[in-house]
Design a protein around this motif. Structure first.
Motif, PDB file in Angstrom:
ATOM      1  N   LYS A  82       0.839  -1.200   0.000  1.00  0.00           N
ATOM      2  CA  LYS A  82       0.000   0.000   0.000  1.00  0.00           C
ATOM      3  C   LYS A  82       0.875   1.251   0.000  1.00  0.00           C
ATOM      4  N   GLY A  83       0.537   2.203  -0.852  1.00  0.00           N
ATOM      5  CA  GLY A  83       1.264   3.458  -0.896  1.00  0.00           C
ATOM      6  C   GLY A  83       2.410   3.487  -1.887  1.00  0.00           C
ATOM      7  N   PHE A  84       2.809   2.333  -2.397  1.00  0.00           N
ATOM      8  CA  PHE A  84       3.883   2.310  -3.395  1.00  0.00           C
ATOM      9  C   PHE A  84       3.341   1.635  -4.648  1.00  0.00           C
ATOM     10  N   PRO A  85       3.535   2.223  -5.816  1.00  0.00           N
ATOM     11  CA  PRO A  85       2.943   1.717  -7.058  1.00  0.00           C
ATOM     12  C   PRO A  85       3.723   0.546  -7.664  1.00  0.00           C
ATOM     13  N   TRP A  86       3.685  -0.593  -6.994  1.00  0.00           N
ATOM     14  CA  TRP A  86       4.441  -1.765  -7.452  1.00  0.00           C
ATOM     15  C   TRP A  86       4.007  -2.239  -8.839  1.00  0.00           C
ATOM     16  N   ALA A  87       2.722  -2.180  -9.140  1.00  0.00           N
ATOM     17  CA  ALA A  87       2.232  -2.665 -10.439  1.00  0.00           C
ATOM     18  C   ALA A  87       2.773  -1.814 -11.583  1.00  0.00           C
ATOM     19  N   THR A  88       2.788  -0.511 -11.404  1.00  0.00           N
ATOM     20  CA  THR A  88       3.329   0.367 -12.450  1.00  0.00           C
ATOM     21  C   THR A  88       4.823   0.143 -12.613  1.00  0.00           C
ATOM     22  N   LEU A  89       5.528   0.034 -11.488  1.00  0.00           N
ATOM     23  CA  LEU A  89       6.965  -0.229 -11.547  1.00  0.00           C
ATOM     24  C   LEU A  89       7.234  -1.548 -12.256  1.00  0.00           C
ATOM     25  N   ALA A  90       6.495  -2.593 -11.907  1.00  0.00           N
ATOM     26  CA  ALA A  90       6.689  -3.902 -12.542  1.00  0.00           C
ATOM     27  C   ALA A  90       6.404  -3.833 -14.040  1.00  0.00           C
ATOM     28  N   ALA A  91       5.299  -3.188 -14.420  1.00  0.00           N
ATOM     29  CA  ALA A  91       4.962  -3.077 -15.845  1.00  0.00           C
ATOM     30  C   ALA A  91       6.048  -2.320 -16.601  1.00  0.00           C
TER      31      ALA A  91
END
Length: 126
Positions: free
Chosen positions: A35-44
């Protein structure tokens, strides 16, 4: 001439649709982590950087027949899969919320790892 332009637009658009669908699917898989960190965008974005590097290296090697596939996969699929605009919005949201360390880590990791993964992908298929 116009038909070849329309064909190219349809090729890139189809790839972009599939890339966007894949990116959304990835965001659903990673949705509840961190929560609070955009892991999905970073991974993509990082997966997309590796993939576009590999495609660039591959299409560079077979240059004679790459035209439509290169357009479909790089401009289309990778363009639809990665998301610089979302990255920018999420980084700005971190700044607005005062999360300076998350902002710095996200931007640094995205840029440095993204470039490194694109280079790695290119190197892997050369």
């Amino acid at each position: 001439m116009i038909t070849s332009v329309i064909r190219s637009i349809l090729i890139a658009g189809t790839g972009s649709f599939l890339g966007g669908a894949a990116r959304y699917s990835l965001s659903l898989l990673i949705k509840n982590t961190g929560k609070g960190f955009p892991w999905a965008t970073l991974a993509a974005n990082l997966i997309g950087c590796l993939l576009i590097g590999m495609l660039w290296g591959y299409f560079n090697r077979i240059s004679s027949d790459a035209g439509n596939w290169a357009l479909f996969m790089t401009t289309g699929f990778c363009g639809g899969f990665t998301t610089f605009s979302t990255f920018s919005k999420e980084a700005l949201m971190m700044l607005q919320a005062g999360n300076f360390w998350c902002f710095a880590g996200y931007v640094t990791l995205s840029v440095i790892a993204g470039i490194a993964l694109a280079a790695l992908g290119f190197w892997l298929v050369r």
